[in-house]
Design a protein around this motif. Structure first.
Motif: not given
Length: 373
Positions: A32, A36, A39-40, A56, A60
């Motif tokens: 996960d 993320e 994506r960022t 992160v 999660r």
């Protein structure tokens, strides 16, 4: 996923497991976090990728624990500042993913997933199985080792066997398993000072060096004796021989060092005829003494046939079970060298019928057809 990011995966996963996270849940949290990040990060990547991923992924993981009512009743997981360990625990993941309680196929799949950072789909495509089948295999493996803690004593022989199995699969799909095995073994070698780790890496490099000559332009398999040796990668050969010499100098001979020594003798010869077959036989004797492997004895029969003549090779072959994989192919080669072409053609056809690899099957059929004609 970049190589740097894939290299961070086992370190991040190990950090979560070290903090007490369940392996399966930790692996999900890391995946996960990767999603993320990808994506960022396009506009503003973090300075410390590993620290970002650990932070992160841990959050999660905590979120997943809190959402699980049953688990919340059993234990409280306090939220506290995440400390990124200075040490690299990824080495322990090798031992965890190749735990003796796992089957070889499960250990391979879990190692590629957790240590290699490959997706389930990539692993499934590489092994030519449905993605759902591979997902079940990986899930079972995670459940099997769920109670095994990071840092428990591991078995280096099992780890090496797992990496050896990955290497022997070659390549398929969009993942080159041969290159992946070399990458993972390099990583293990950097963190684990053991002569057999060096021996396995040397063996992989020496075989990988011959890879450009293994197939013709039309995709046909080219046996070792017929390969264009000018295509072999001299840089990989030099590195492999250097690793092997250092390992052998420690006087702790193991099966991978013995196999690497045989590969080095092949790489050292300008042609098949100039190979030091007497030394090859001697190294096979060492390998048989170490492992008792019938496959090693089968390959030894080929070497004996080259060193002492096909009759001697056939005599060495006579003690082995004809049901062994490649027994018929070896017998065909030795009978052909001895001049019994009819028997050799029959055996080549028999070997082709039993071959599981399409390129090898086609090669054996060509040999049978050549002798029959």
């Amino acid at each position: 996923m970049t190589d740097d990011l894939r290299a961070a995966v086992p370190q991040v996963l190990a950090a979560l497991v070290r903090r007490g996270a369940d392996f399966a849940a930790a692996e999900d949290a890391v995946q996960d976090a990767l999603v993320e990040g990808l994506r960022t990060w396009t506009a503003d990547p973090p300075r410390d990728v590993r620290a970002w991923l650990v932070t992160v992924a841990w959050r999660r993981y905590l979120d997943a624990v809190r959402s699980d009512v049953a688990r919340r009743r059993r234990e409280e997981v306090p939220e506290e500042p995440v400390e990124v360990p200075g040490r690299d625990d990824s080495l322990q993941l090798y031992f965890l993913c190749a735990h003796p309680s796992l089957t070889p196929s499960s250990a391979v799949a879990l190692t590629l997933r957790a240590v290699g950072g490959l997706t389930t789909r990539q692993i499934a495509e590489a092994y030519l199985v449905p993605e759902a089948t591979m997902a079940q295999r990986i899930s079972r493996a995670k459940r099997t080792i769920s109670g095994v803690g990071l840092g428990e004593p591991g078995d280096v022989a099992t780890v090496l066997r797992t990496l050896y199995l990955v290497f022997n699969e070659g390549y398929g799909g969009d993942v080159d398993l041969l290159a992946e095995a070399v990458r993972l073994t390099r990583q293990l070698h950097r963190g684990f000072d053991h002569p057999e780790v060096a021996g396995l890496l040397a063996l992989m490099l020496l075989h990988a060096a011959r890879r450009p000559a293994r197939f013709s332009a039309d995709g046909a398999l080219v046996p070792l004796a017929s390969q264009d040796r000018s295509l072999w990668d001299a840089r990989l050969i030099t590195e492999g021989v250097s690793l092997l010499q250092a390992a052998l100098g420690r006087d702790q001979l193991g099966e991978y060092q013995a196999q690497a020594a045989i590969a080095a003798l092949h790489c050292d010869a300008a042609s098949a005829a100039e190979t030091d077959w007497v030394q090859v036989v001697e190294w096979y004797d060492e390998l048989v003494a170490l492992t008792g492997s019938p496959v090693a004895r089968l390959n030894r029969a080929v070497a004996v046939g080259e060193a002492d003549g096909p009759r001697a090779g056939l005599a060495a072959l006579a003690d082995l079970d004809p049901g062994l994989p490649r027994w018929a192919a070896v017998a065909a080669h030795l009978h052909e060298a001895d001049g019994d072409l009819a028997r050799a053609a029959e055996l080549y056809a028999q070997a082709a019928a039993a071959a599981t690899n399409a390129a090898e099957r086609a090669h054996l059929l060509r040999q049978a057809s050549r002798l029959s004609a």
